[in-house]
Each structure stands twice: as structure tokens, then as C-alpha cells.
Design a protein around this motif. Structure first.
Motif, PDB file in Angstrom:
ATOM      1  N   LEU A  47      -1.047  60.580 -42.632  1.00 62.68           N
ATOM      2  CA  LEU A  47      -1.566  60.673 -44.022  1.00 62.68           C
ATOM      3  C   LEU A  47      -2.345  59.453 -44.355  1.00 62.68           C
ATOM      4  CD1 LEU A  47       0.283  63.325 -46.025  1.00 62.68           C
ATOM      5  CD2 LEU A  47      -1.753  64.109 -45.225  1.00 62.68           C
ATOM      6  N   GLY A  48      -2.432  58.320 -43.374  1.00 61.98           N
ATOM      7  CA  GLY A  48      -2.818  57.316 -44.100  1.00 61.98           C
ATOM      8  C   GLY A  48      -4.884  56.675 -44.137  1.00 61.98           C
ATOM      9  N   GLY A  49      -4.731  56.397 -45.019  1.00 54.46           N
ATOM     10  CA  GLY A  49      -5.920  56.268 -45.574  1.00 54.46           C
ATOM     11  C   GLY A  49      -6.376  57.803 -45.801  1.00 54.46           C
ATOM     12  N   LEU A  50      -5.988  58.430 -45.565  1.00 50.74           N
ATOM     13  CA  LEU A  50      -6.522  59.757 -46.130  1.00 50.74           C
ATOM     14  C   LEU A  50      -7.847  59.338 -46.869  1.00 50.74           C
ATOM     15  CD1 LEU A  50      -5.935  62.955 -45.543  1.00 50.74           C
ATOM     16  CD2 LEU A  50      -5.206  62.540 -48.219  1.00 50.74           C
ATOM     17  N   GLY A  51      -8.787  59.900 -46.956  1.00 51.32           N
ATOM     18  CA  GLY A  51     -10.081  59.786 -48.074  1.00 51.32           C
ATOM     19  C   GLY A  51     -10.974  58.758 -48.090  1.00 51.32           C
ATOM     20  N   ILE A  52     -10.322  57.912 -46.504  1.00 51.08           N
ATOM     21  CA  ILE A  52     -11.030  56.435 -46.353  1.00 51.08           C
ATOM     22  C   ILE A  52     -11.168  56.556 -45.333  1.00 51.08           C
ATOM     23  CG2 ILE A  52     -11.039  53.686 -46.391  1.00 51.08           C
ATOM     24  CD1 ILE A  52      -8.806  54.332 -48.189  1.00 51.08           C
ATOM     25  N   GLU A  53     -13.048  56.191 -44.762  1.00 51.53           N
ATOM     26  CA  GLU A  53     -13.321  56.272 -43.749  1.00 51.53           C
ATOM     27  C   GLU A  53     -13.315  55.492 -42.019  1.00 51.53           C
ATOM     28  OE1 GLU A  53     -14.036  59.529 -42.233  1.00 51.53           O
ATOM     29  OE2 GLU A  53     -13.889  60.235 -44.271  1.00 51.53           O
ATOM     30  N   GLY A  54     -13.422  54.927 -41.362  1.00 50.06           N
ATOM     31  CA  GLY A  54     -12.964  53.715 -40.544  1.00 50.06           C
ATOM     32  C   GLY A  54     -11.332  53.042 -40.183  1.00 50.06           C
ATOM     33  N   GLY A 112      -8.822  52.304 -38.984  1.00 50.74           N
ATOM     34  CA  GLY A 112      -8.194  53.060 -38.575  1.00 50.74           C
ATOM     35  C   GLY A 112      -6.865  54.547 -39.166  1.00 50.74           C
ATOM     36  N   CYS A 113      -8.135  54.552 -40.326  1.00 54.56           N
ATOM     37  CA  CYS A 113      -7.380  55.729 -41.348  1.00 54.56           C
ATOM     38  C   CYS A 113      -7.907  56.860 -40.937  1.00 54.56           C
ATOM     39  CB  CYS A 113      -8.089  55.669 -43.398  1.00 54.56           C
ATOM     40  SG  CYS A 113      -8.072  53.572 -44.054  1.00 54.56           S
ATOM     41  N   VAL A 114      -7.147  57.552 -41.503  1.00 55.99           N
ATOM     42  CA  VAL A 114      -7.852  59.208 -41.257  1.00 55.99           C
ATOM     43  C   VAL A 114      -8.673  59.666 -41.885  1.00 55.99           C
ATOM     44  CG1 VAL A 114      -4.998  59.951 -40.081  1.00 55.99           C
ATOM     45  CG2 VAL A 114      -5.654  59.985 -43.368  1.00 55.99           C
ATOM     46  N   GLY A 115      -9.151  59.729 -42.513  1.00 52.44           N
ATOM     47  CA  GLY A 115     -11.026  59.899 -43.371  1.00 52.44           C
ATOM     48  C   GLY A 115     -10.354  61.272 -44.435  1.00 52.44           C
ATOM     49  N   GLY A 116     -11.796  61.437 -44.277  1.00 53.81           N
ATOM     50  CA  GLY A 116     -11.598  63.111 -44.919  1.00 53.81           C
ATOM     51  C   GLY A 116     -11.751  63.501 -46.586  1.00 53.81           C
ATOM     52  N   SER A 117     -11.751  64.221 -46.954  1.00 55.51           N
ATOM     53  CA  SER A 117     -12.233  64.699 -48.291  1.00 55.51           C
ATOM     54  C   SER A 117     -11.290  63.796 -50.173  1.00 55.51           C
ATOM     55  CB  SER A 117     -13.020  65.860 -48.720  1.00 55.51           C
ATOM     56  OG  SER A 117     -12.042  66.940 -48.976  1.00 55.51           O
ATOM     57  N   GLN A 118     -11.705  63.750 -50.692  1.00 54.67           N
ATOM     58  CA  GLN A 118     -11.020  62.851 -52.128  1.00 54.67           C
ATOM     59  C   GLN A 118     -10.776  64.742 -52.418  1.00 54.67           C
ATOM     60  OE1 GLN A 118      -9.968  60.504 -53.204  1.00 54.67           O
ATOM     61  NE2 GLN A 118     -11.292  59.373 -51.917  1.00 54.67           N
ATOM     62  N   LEU A 119     -11.192  65.703 -51.631  1.00 60.71           N
ATOM     63  CA  LEU A 119     -10.079  66.803 -51.730  1.00 60.71           C
ATOM     64  C   LEU A 119      -9.006  66.970 -51.988  1.00 60.71           C
ATOM     65  CD1 LEU A 119     -10.546  70.665 -53.376  1.00 60.71           C
ATOM     66  CD2 LEU A 119     -11.427  70.820 -51.259  1.00 60.71           C
ATOM     67  N   LEU A 120      -9.030  66.330 -50.231  1.00 64.32           N
ATOM     68  CA  LEU A 120      -8.161  66.853 -49.657  1.00 64.32           C
ATOM     69  C   LEU A 120      -6.975  65.724 -50.222  1.00 64.32           C
ATOM     70  CD1 LEU A 120      -7.144  68.559 -47.420  1.00 64.32           C
ATOM     71  CD2 LEU A 120      -7.715  66.584 -46.153  1.00 64.32           C
ATOM     72  N   VAL A 121      -7.241  64.644 -50.135  1.00 64.66           N
ATOM     73  CA  VAL A 121      -6.805  63.542 -50.796  1.00 64.66           C
ATOM     74  C   VAL A 121      -5.557  63.711 -52.502  1.00 64.66           C
ATOM     75  CG1 VAL A 121      -6.688  61.319 -52.390  1.00 64.66           C
ATOM     76  CG2 VAL A 121      -8.282  62.095 -49.739  1.00 64.66           C
ATOM     77  N   GLY A 122      -6.611  65.032 -53.357  1.00 66.41           N
ATOM     78  CA  GLY A 122      -6.007  65.744 -54.301  1.00 66.41           C
ATOM     79  C   GLY A 122      -5.091  66.484 -54.397  1.00 66.41           C
ATOM     80  N   LEU A 123      -5.160  67.547 -53.269  1.00 64.54           N
ATOM     81  CA  LEU A 123      -4.179  68.708 -52.839  1.00 64.54           C
ATOM     82  C   LEU A 123      -3.431  68.003 -52.200  1.00 64.54           C
ATOM     83  CD1 LEU A 123      -7.090  70.597 -50.574  1.00 64.54           C
ATOM     84  CD2 LEU A 123      -5.944  70.992 -53.214  1.00 64.54           C
ATOM     85  N   VAL A 124      -3.236  66.925 -51.414  1.00 62.09           N
ATOM     86  CA  VAL A 124      -1.840  66.410 -50.884  1.00 62.09           C
ATOM     87  C   VAL A 124      -1.025  65.601 -51.816  1.00 62.09           C
ATOM     88  CG1 VAL A 124      -1.145  64.145 -49.526  1.00 62.09           C
ATOM     89  CG2 VAL A 124      -2.653  66.149 -48.346  1.00 62.09           C
ATOM     90  N   GLY A 125      -1.783  65.464 -52.618  1.00 63.34           N
ATOM     91  CA  GLY A 125      -0.995  64.805 -54.157  1.00 63.34           C
ATOM     92  C   GLY A 125      -0.331  65.891 -54.883  1.00 63.34           C
ATOM     93  N   MET A 126      -1.453  67.118 -55.025  1.00 67.74           N
ATOM     94  CA  MET A 126      -0.684  68.203 -55.475  1.00 67.74           C
ATOM     95  C   MET A 126       0.800  68.097 -54.470  1.00 67.74           C
ATOM     96  SD  MET A 126      -2.818  71.390 -57.524  1.00 67.74           S
ATOM     97  CE  MET A 126      -2.989  72.431 -56.051  1.00 67.74           C
ATOM     98  N   GLU A 127       0.759  68.856 -53.739  1.00 66.99           N
ATOM     99  CA  GLU A 127       1.708  69.433 -52.812  1.00 66.99           C
ATOM    100  C   GLU A 127       2.725  68.558 -52.879  1.00 66.99           C
ATOM    101  OE1 GLU A 127       0.739  73.140 -52.392  1.00 66.99           O
ATOM    102  OE2 GLU A 127       2.033  72.513 -51.644  1.00 66.99           O
ATOM    103  N   MET A 128       2.610  66.867 -53.600  1.00 65.83           N
ATOM    104  CA  MET A 128       3.662  65.963 -53.063  1.00 65.83           C
ATOM    105  C   MET A 128       4.446  66.366 -54.442  1.00 65.83           C
ATOM    106  SD  MET A 128       2.842  63.060 -50.870  1.00 65.83           S
ATOM    107  CE  MET A 128       2.334  62.978 -49.125  1.00 65.83           C
TER     108      MET A 128
END
Ligand SMILES: Cc1cc2nc3c(=O)[nH]c(=O)nc-3n(C[C@H](O)[C@H](O)[C@H](O)COP(=O)(O)OP(=O)(O)OC[C@H]3O[C@@H](n4cnc5c(N)ncnc54)[C@H](O)[C@@H]3O)c2cc1C
Length: 405
Positions: A74-81, A83-99
Motif C-alpha cells: 500500500l506504499g504511496g497509495l494515491g500517489i502516482e510514480g 515507486g508509489c502504488v498510486g490509485g484513487s483517493q477513494l481507495l485511500v479512504g476505503l483503506v483508512g476506513m477498513e483499518m
């Protein structure tokens, strides 16, 4: 002749399992998003849940979890390039919520590293700085923290930090103190926000905690919330950092606010997750706990509490999902993030208090989990700007009149 009535053995009724996704938000996710959420839920339930109360009681961070945490990729979720995994801020939010559904401290650890520290560099760093710092942070080899708050300056950070930065040739000299800094007692790098004495503007500096002379951290003791997160008081005494470590695109507090907009959005998701966890624990307890010969969940007043909790959870979910849509369209403003943070954390405080109430005496025993949610909620309510500060941001936007001072 009387007929014998057929004997019916009393089979316990199958009760519905606790489910905090009442409006079926999971249906809105892509297969990839669903897979990430599933992976995080499995990690939180199988690795974190069994041990977290022990660490919480001991005021300690579970370093034993870090290898498995890194494997979540999940390193760098929501950040492009970089070495970060990128992805949407929706996904960042969902991950934080799940945690946060299992533990707000782990969600906070993720939020500090991924949001506060890495987003500061992603938003304010030069190309060269992003190339240098983000890849090891994305691999969780370098852990960061974010130093804005000071012992004497909290809510008023925009108005005047006391920590100073003085330029001497290609070196900056930092002096001052930072308080409440999550991860600081053990992490590798700090994003330190300081006031440039030349122009009085807030600038950001990357300081290497373990090798920079004049940099020291004292762990804040005896907290009653987020006990797993290690918060520190940092002292900077004639700390010298090269110009190369000043985030090149940060020129004033407006740039700090860009990071806070995203991280307040993140906290709104965490506050939603914290409520989900408390609600699910309370519902399960209500189905099992017997009084007056019946499960307490069969009493009207208990069902009323549960319905109110679920209302808060669902309203918060609606709000953060819409905030994610606004962010994806480039329309998320500071006031949108502030309203989401204020609303969800206020609802969270109600929800966890009702969950605690529903558990009776066991609601104040950490072993039953809800007490941990109840205590941790207090930190989420205050950090990243208090309820009052968020509402002042909203108030200024809707009235056109600033009321900060
Ligand atoms: C567990 C935890 C983790 C944290 N992590 C970090 C971190 O990693 N990095 C970091 O930089 N900071 C961090 N913080 C700091 C956090 O952001 C501050 O605590 C918060 O901004 C409030 O500042 P303060 O505690 O100094 O309270 P104060 O600013 O002193 O406020 C005290 C009270 O006065 C109210 N108040 C202040 N001004 C006004 C006003 N104008 N109108 C109305 N009410 C007002 C506040 O809302 C609050 O209720 C953390 C805090 C906690 C508790």
C-alpha cells in the motif's frame, strides 16, 4: 382421541451477522478496489485484531506487524510514480476506513506515513526531492512524520509558528519545538514546518531524525487515546539542514493547507471506520448478552441505540463517498474536507459512546474492544484540526466572513 402435538426442538434462530455496510457501498467498488479492501480487512482481522489490545494497554507500537504491513503493498497509495502504488483517493479512504474499523492507531500510522509525510513531499517537493525520498518511503524502509503543531501553537498554526528557519548560505538553521508528532519517537525523517525569519512565511524541511545534530524527541507519556501511536515532542536546537532538504514548492501556509485538505479527508474516512467497528462490536454483544432471560438486542431501547449508531455510520459513509467523488473531479475544497472531518468525527463520538453504553460495565474494559474505540475517538476528534477549527473553515466559506480571531 387426542392427537399428540409434534415435538419441535428449540433450534436457536440464526441471527444476521453484524454488517456496517447497510447501504451496500461495496457494490459501488471496482473489482480491484474490492480486492484491496478485502486484503486489508483480512490483515486487520487476522493479524491486528488478536494482538492490538495488548499493545494498546502497554502504550507500545506493534513493530512485529511491520513485515506483514509492508506486504500489503500500500506504499504511496494515491500517489502516482516514484515507486508509489498510486490509485484513487477513494481507495485511500476505503483503506483508512477498513483499518480504523479494527484499530484507529494502525489507520493513523498509515495516515501519517502515506498522507501527512509522503503527500507533503508529493505536493511540495521538487522532481529531484520526490525521486530521492518517495521510493524508500513507499517501500516502508523510511518512515516519516509531520511536525506542524507546537507546544504553544496548535489551532493557531496558520497565524504564526514559533519554530524559526534562518537561511545561512545554502544551509537553514531551525530552532523550536514540535508537539504531538505521530511516529516521531522512532521514525527516520520528519517534515518540519517552520517560519522563515526573512519573510515570515511557513516553509517545510525534511530532517533526518537519527543523524541530525540538535534534533531530539521525547515520547509523550500517559495518553488515554491512540495509545499504540507513539507521539513525540521534538526539540530543534540549531538544527542545520541543506537547502536541498527544503520542500521547494512550499512557500506559505497555503501549501501546508493543501496537505491538510487531503489528510482531513482521510481522517473523515477513519472516523467512519472507527464507528463501523464500534457498531459491529456493540451489535454482536447485543445479540449474545442475556438479561431478563433474553438477548439485550431484543429490547426496544437497545434496538433504538443500534439504529441510531447505524444512522451515524451510514450518513458518514455517504459523506465520505461524495467527498471522494468531488476529489476525483478536482472539486474537493478545504471547506468540503473540513465539513467531512467535523461531521464524521462528531458522529463518531456519539456512536462510540452509545456502543460503550450498550456494553454496560464491559464497555470500559479494553478486552471487549469498544473501550479502545471509545478512547481513540477522542484523538481523531482533535487531531488534524479540532472540530471548532473545521467549522470556522466552513463558516468562513459559507458566510464570506472570517472568524478565526
Ligand atoms: C493523538 C494526537 C496526534 C497528533 N498528531 C499530530 C502530528 O502527527 N503532527 C502534528 O503536527 N500535530 C499532531 N497533533 C496535534 C493536533 O493537530 C492538535 O492537537 C490540534 O490541532 C489542536 O491543537 P492544540 O492541542 O494545541 O489545542 P488548542 O489549539 O490549544 O485548542 C484548545 C481548544 O480551544 C479551541 N480553540 C482554539 N482556538 C479557537 C478559536 N479561535 N475559536 C474557537 N475555539 C478555539 C480548540 O478548538 C480546542 O477545543 C496530534 C494531536 C493528537 C491529540
Amino acid at each position: 382421541m387426542a392427537t399428540a402435538t409434534a415435538f419441535k426442538p428449540s433450534v436457536p434462530k440464526q441471527l444476521p451477522p453484524p454488517n456496517s455496510d447497510f447501504y451496500q457501498f461495496a457494490d459501488l467498488l471496482t473489482a480491484e478496489e474490492r480486492a484491496t479492501v478485502k486484503k486489508v480487512r483480512a490483515f486487520m482481522e487476522s493479524k491486528v485484531a488478536p494482538i492490538i489490545t495488548k499493545y494498546w494497554a502497554e502504550d507500545a507500537f506493534p513493530f512485529e506487524l511491520l513485515p506483514a504491513f509492508k506486504e500489503l503493498n500500500l506504499g504511496g497509495l494515491g500517489i502516482e510514480g516514484y515507486g508509489c502504488v498510486g490509485g484513487s483517493q477513494l481507495l485511500v479512504g476505503l483503506v483508512g476506513m477498513e483499518m480504523a474499523r479494527v484499530d484507529s492507531s494502525i489507520a493513523t500510522f498509515f495516515g501519517v506515513q502515506n498522507g501527512l509525510a509522503m503527500e507533503s513531499i508529493a505536493l511540495g517537493g521538487s522532481e529531484e526531492q520526490k525521486q530521492k525520498w518517495l521510493p524508500p518511503m513507499a517501500r516502508y524502509e523510511t518512515i516519516g512524520c509531520f511536525g506542524l503543531t507546537e507546544p504553544l501553537v496548535g489551532s493557531g498554526a496558520a497565524g504564526g509558528l514559533l519554530t524559526t528557519a534562518k537561511r545561512e548560505g545554502d544551509t537553514w538553521v531551525l530552532n523550536g519545538q514540535k508537539r504531538w508528532i505521530g511516529n516521531a519517537p522512532w521514525c527516520d525523517v520528519s517534515i518540519i514546518w517552520a517560519r522563515d525569519v526573512a519573510d515570515n512565511q511557513v516553509k517545510a524541511f525534511i530532517v533526518e531524525n537519527k543523524t541530525t545534530p540538535g534534533f531530539s524527541v521525547e515520547k509523550i507519556q500517559n495518553k488515554i487515546a491512540l495509545k499504540v501511536v507513539q507521539n513525540g515532542q521534538i526539540t530543534l536546537k540549531d538544527v542545520r539542514v541543506p537547502e536541498a532538504n527544503r520542500l521547494q514548492n512550499d512557500n506559505s501556509f497555503r501549501d501546508t493547507a493543501k496537505v491538510l485538505r487531503l489528510t482531513r479527508y482521510d481522517v473523515a474516512w477513519e472516523a467512519t471506520g472507527c464507528q463501523m467497528g464500534a457498531y459491529e462490536h456493540a451489535l454482536k454483544y447485543a445479540q449474545e448478552r442475556q438479561q431478563f432471560g433474553k438477548p439485550i438486542g431484543s429490547f426496544q431501547l437497545v434496538q433504538d441505540l443500534l439504529a441510531r449508531m447505524l444512522g451515524n455510520v451510514t450518513a458518514s459513509q455517504c459523506m465520505v463517498v461524495r467527498a471522494a467523488q468531488l476529489e476525483a473531479e478536482g472539486k474537493l475544497t478545504d471547506q468540503h474536507a473540513a465539513l467531512a472531518k467535523a461531521f464524521t468525527t462528531a458522529r463518531m463520538r456519539e456512536t462510540v459512546a452509545w456502543a460503550r453504553e450498550l456494553l454496560g460495565g464491559n464497555g470500559i474494559v479494553a478486552d471487549y474492544n469498544v473501550a479502545r474505540f471509545f478512547a481513540d475517538a477522542e484523538a481523531l476528534y482533535t487531531y488534524e484540526g479540532t472540530y471548532q477549527m473545521q467549522n470556522l473553515i466552513v463558516g468562513k466559506a459559507i458566510t464570506g466572513l472570517g472568524a478565526f480571531v
